[in-house]
Scaffold this motif. Structure first.
Motif, PDB file in Angstrom:
ATOM      1  N   ALA A  14       0.836  -1.207   0.000  1.00 48.36           N
ATOM      2  CA  ALA A  14       0.000   0.000   0.000  1.00 48.36           C
ATOM      3  C   ALA A  14       0.868   1.253   0.000  1.00 48.36           C
ATOM      4  O   ALA A  14       0.528   2.258  -0.632  1.00 48.36           O
ATOM      5  N   GLU A  15       1.991   1.184   0.692  1.00 49.65           N
ATOM      6  CA  GLU A  15       2.909   2.330   0.720  1.00 49.65           C
ATOM      7  C   GLU A  15       3.506   2.593  -0.660  1.00 49.65           C
ATOM      8  O   GLU A  15       3.694   3.742  -1.063  1.00 49.65           O
ATOM      9  N   THR A  16       3.777   1.545  -1.400  1.00 50.84           N
ATOM     10  CA  THR A  16       4.256   1.712  -2.778  1.00 50.84           C
ATOM     11  C   THR A  16       3.160   2.326  -3.644  1.00 50.84           C
ATOM     12  O   THR A  16       3.426   3.212  -4.460  1.00 50.84           O
ATOM     13  N   VAL A  17       1.922   1.896  -3.443  1.00 55.76           N
ATOM     14  CA  VAL A  17       0.792   2.440  -4.206  1.00 55.76           C
ATOM     15  C   VAL A  17       0.652   3.940  -3.976  1.00 55.76           C
ATOM     16  O   VAL A  17       0.387   4.704  -4.909  1.00 55.76           O
ATOM     17  N   LEU A  18       0.873   4.405  -2.744  1.00 53.56           N
ATOM     18  CA  LEU A  18       0.698   5.838  -2.454  1.00 53.56           C
ATOM     19  C   LEU A  18       1.655   6.716  -3.242  1.00 53.56           C
ATOM     20  O   LEU A  18       1.402   7.903  -3.439  1.00 53.56           O
ATOM     21  N   SER A  95     -16.023  -9.320   3.632  1.00 54.33           N
ATOM     22  CA  SER A  95     -15.090  -9.952   4.587  1.00 54.33           C
ATOM     23  C   SER A  95     -13.627  -9.757   4.207  1.00 54.33           C
ATOM     24  O   SER A  95     -12.764 -10.520   4.647  1.00 54.33           O
ATOM     25  N   SER A  96     -13.327  -8.728   3.430  1.00 50.51           N
ATOM     26  CA  SER A  96     -11.943  -8.444   3.047  1.00 50.51           C
ATOM     27  C   SER A  96     -11.288  -7.511   4.067  1.00 50.51           C
ATOM     28  O   SER A  96     -11.910  -7.080   5.043  1.00 50.51           O
ATOM     29  N   ILE A  97     -10.015  -7.205   3.821  1.00 54.86           N
ATOM     30  CA  ILE A  97      -9.240  -6.281   4.656  1.00 54.86           C
ATOM     31  C   ILE A  97      -8.721  -5.166   3.762  1.00 54.86           C
ATOM     32  O   ILE A  97      -8.194  -5.431   2.677  1.00 54.86           O
ATOM     33  N   LEU A  98      -8.875  -3.928   4.223  1.00 54.65           N
ATOM     34  CA  LEU A  98      -8.303  -2.781   3.513  1.00 54.65           C
ATOM     35  C   LEU A  98      -7.067  -2.332   4.291  1.00 54.65           C
ATOM     36  O   LEU A  98      -7.124  -2.135   5.505  1.00 54.65           O
ATOM     37  N   TYR A  99      -5.954  -2.206   3.593  1.00 56.98           N
ATOM     38  CA  TYR A  99      -4.699  -1.724   4.177  1.00 56.98           C
ATOM     39  C   TYR A  99      -4.502  -0.286   3.723  1.00 56.98           C
ATOM     40  O   TYR A  99      -4.631   0.020   2.531  1.00 56.98           O
ATOM     41  N   LEU A 100      -4.168   0.601   4.666  1.00 58.46           N
ATOM     42  CA  LEU A 100      -4.099   2.041   4.398  1.00 58.46           C
ATOM     43  C   LEU A 100      -2.798   2.626   4.936  1.00 58.46           C
ATOM     44  O   LEU A 100      -2.449   2.416   6.100  1.00 58.46           O
ATOM     45  N   VAL A 101      -2.104   3.368   4.081  1.00 55.73           N
ATOM     46  CA  VAL A 101      -0.882   4.066   4.479  1.00 55.73           C
ATOM     47  C   VAL A 101      -0.982   5.499   3.971  1.00 55.73           C
ATOM     48  O   VAL A 101      -1.345   5.730   2.817  1.00 55.73           O
ATOM     49  N   GLY A 102      -0.666   6.455   4.851  1.00 55.03           N
ATOM     50  CA  GLY A 102      -0.663   7.862   4.471  1.00 55.03           C
ATOM     51  C   GLY A 102       0.662   8.512   4.790  1.00 55.03           C
ATOM     52  O   GLY A 102       1.282   8.213   5.824  1.00 55.03           O
ATOM     53  N   LYS A 103       1.112   9.393   3.891  1.00 54.26           N
ATOM     54  CA  LYS A 103       2.345  10.149   4.117  1.00 54.26           C
ATOM     55  C   LYS A 103       2.117  11.618   3.805  1.00 54.26           C
ATOM     56  O   LYS A 103       1.424  11.969   2.846  1.00 54.26           O
ATOM     57  N   ASP A 104       2.736  12.467   4.610  1.00 50.33           N
ATOM     58  CA  ASP A 104       2.735  13.900   4.370  1.00 50.33           C
ATOM     59  C   ASP A 104       3.652  14.170   3.181  1.00 50.33           C
ATOM     60  O   ASP A 104       4.788  13.680   3.150  1.00 50.33           O
ATOM     61  N   ILE A 125     -17.842   0.486   4.941  1.00 50.10           N
ATOM     62  CA  ILE A 125     -18.922  -0.277   5.572  1.00 50.10           C
ATOM     63  C   ILE A 125     -19.813  -0.905   4.505  1.00 50.10           C
ATOM     64  O   ILE A 125     -20.092  -2.108   4.524  1.00 50.10           O
ATOM     65  N   ASN A 126     -20.269  -0.110   3.543  1.00 47.26           N
ATOM     66  CA  ASN A 126     -21.182  -0.625   2.518  1.00 47.26           C
ATOM     67  C   ASN A 126     -20.526  -1.620   1.572  1.00 47.26           C
ATOM     68  O   ASN A 126     -21.203  -2.469   0.999  1.00 47.26           O
ATOM     69  N   ALA A 127     -19.206  -1.512   1.411  1.00 49.46           N
ATOM     70  CA  ALA A 127     -18.496  -2.462   0.550  1.00 49.46           C
ATOM     71  C   ALA A 127     -18.401  -3.844   1.186  1.00 49.46           C
ATOM     72  O   ALA A 127     -18.127  -4.826   0.496  1.00 49.46           O
ATOM     73  N   GLY A 128     -18.618  -3.931   2.492  1.00 48.35           N
ATOM     74  CA  GLY A 128     -18.530  -5.213   3.180  1.00 48.35           C
ATOM     75  C   GLY A 128     -17.141  -5.530   3.695  1.00 48.35           C
ATOM     76  O   GLY A 128     -16.859  -6.663   4.096  1.00 48.35           O
ATOM     77  N   ILE A 129     -16.257  -4.528   3.694  1.00 52.10           N
ATOM     78  CA  ILE A 129     -14.891  -4.714   4.186  1.00 52.10           C
ATOM     79  C   ILE A 129     -14.951  -4.914   5.701  1.00 52.10           C
ATOM     80  O   ILE A 129     -15.599  -4.160   6.413  1.00 52.10           O
ATOM     81  N   GLU A 130     -14.270  -5.942   6.176  1.00 55.22           N
ATOM     82  CA  GLU A 130     -14.359  -6.349   7.579  1.00 55.22           C
ATOM     83  C   GLU A 130     -13.398  -5.604   8.498  1.00 55.22           C
ATOM     84  O   GLU A 130     -13.724  -5.316   9.643  1.00 55.22           O
ATOM     85  N   MET A 131     -12.194  -5.322   8.009  1.00 55.10           N
ATOM     86  CA  MET A 131     -11.160  -4.691   8.829  1.00 55.10           C
ATOM     87  C   MET A 131     -10.386  -3.681   8.009  1.00 55.10           C
ATOM     88  O   MET A 131     -10.251  -3.832   6.797  1.00 55.10           O
ATOM     89  N   VAL A 132      -9.850  -2.684   8.725  1.00 56.74           N
ATOM     90  CA  VAL A 132      -8.933  -1.729   8.120  1.00 56.74           C
ATOM     91  C   VAL A 132      -7.657  -1.763   8.952  1.00 56.74           C
ATOM     92  O   VAL A 132      -7.708  -1.661  10.181  1.00 56.74           O
TER      93      VAL A 132
END
Length: 162
Positions: A14-18, A95-104, A125-132
């Motif tokens: 996810a950090e590479t994606v950002l 029931s998926s997991i979303l991984y999130l990375v933010g940088k200034d 929530i509406n997408a059905g994602i279980e965890m972040v």
């Protein structure tokens, strides 16, 4: 060499994606994973075909001194979580997991206390994602069960930011 744990492995991706992000304030990268398979990625940037803030060389929210977490309607960008969600099928996200990375963008430091905004929480929530899973440092992260955003509904209380 010690093997990287799975959460940090996906957060590293996810950090590479950002790095594709185009915001002048903060860039985020998101990936959605289900059954150890990446099903979508997203980064912060203007809608397809529109000029990005880094192309324009200006940020409207920054010009107006809008605090972090407020008045996203003034922002040109689509958030990374939203971009990842619109790239995936709902049946794949349940029931998926979303991984999130933010940088200034100015300091390249991780965004302190990063979290999804109120609108992205609704989408998640509406997408059905279980965890972040949110990165705090190169090795530290927080795990948020999406159900907690239902139980602790920030849209009821005039809460701003995150």
């Amino acid at each position: 060499m010690e093997r990287r744990n799975k959460y940090n492995y996906y957060l590293d991706i996810a950090e590479t994606v950002l790095e594709r992000g185009t915001c002048l304030r903060r860039n985020y990268g998101s990936i959605i994973v289900k059954n150890d398979e990446i099903i979508a990625t997203g980064y912060t940037g203007a809608p397809r075909g529109r000029k990005n803030c880094n192309d324009l060389g200006t940020c409207r929210r920054e010009k107006l001194n809008v605090p972090r977490g407020e008045q996203y309607e003034l922002c040109r960008s689509v958030h990374s979580e939203a971009n990842a969600i619109i790239s995936a099928s709902r049946k794949d996200m349940i029931s998926s997991i979303l991984y999130l990375v933010g940088k200034d963008t100015k300091t390249s430091e991780y965004v302190e206390n990063a979290n999804s905004c109120t609108m992205c929480k609704r989408l998640i929530i509406n997408a059905g994602i279980e965890m972040v899973v949110i990165r705090d440092t190169k090795d530290d992260y927080r795990i948020i069960k999406t159900n907690s955003w239902i139980d602790e509904d920030d849209s009821i209380y005039d809460k701003r930011g995150y």
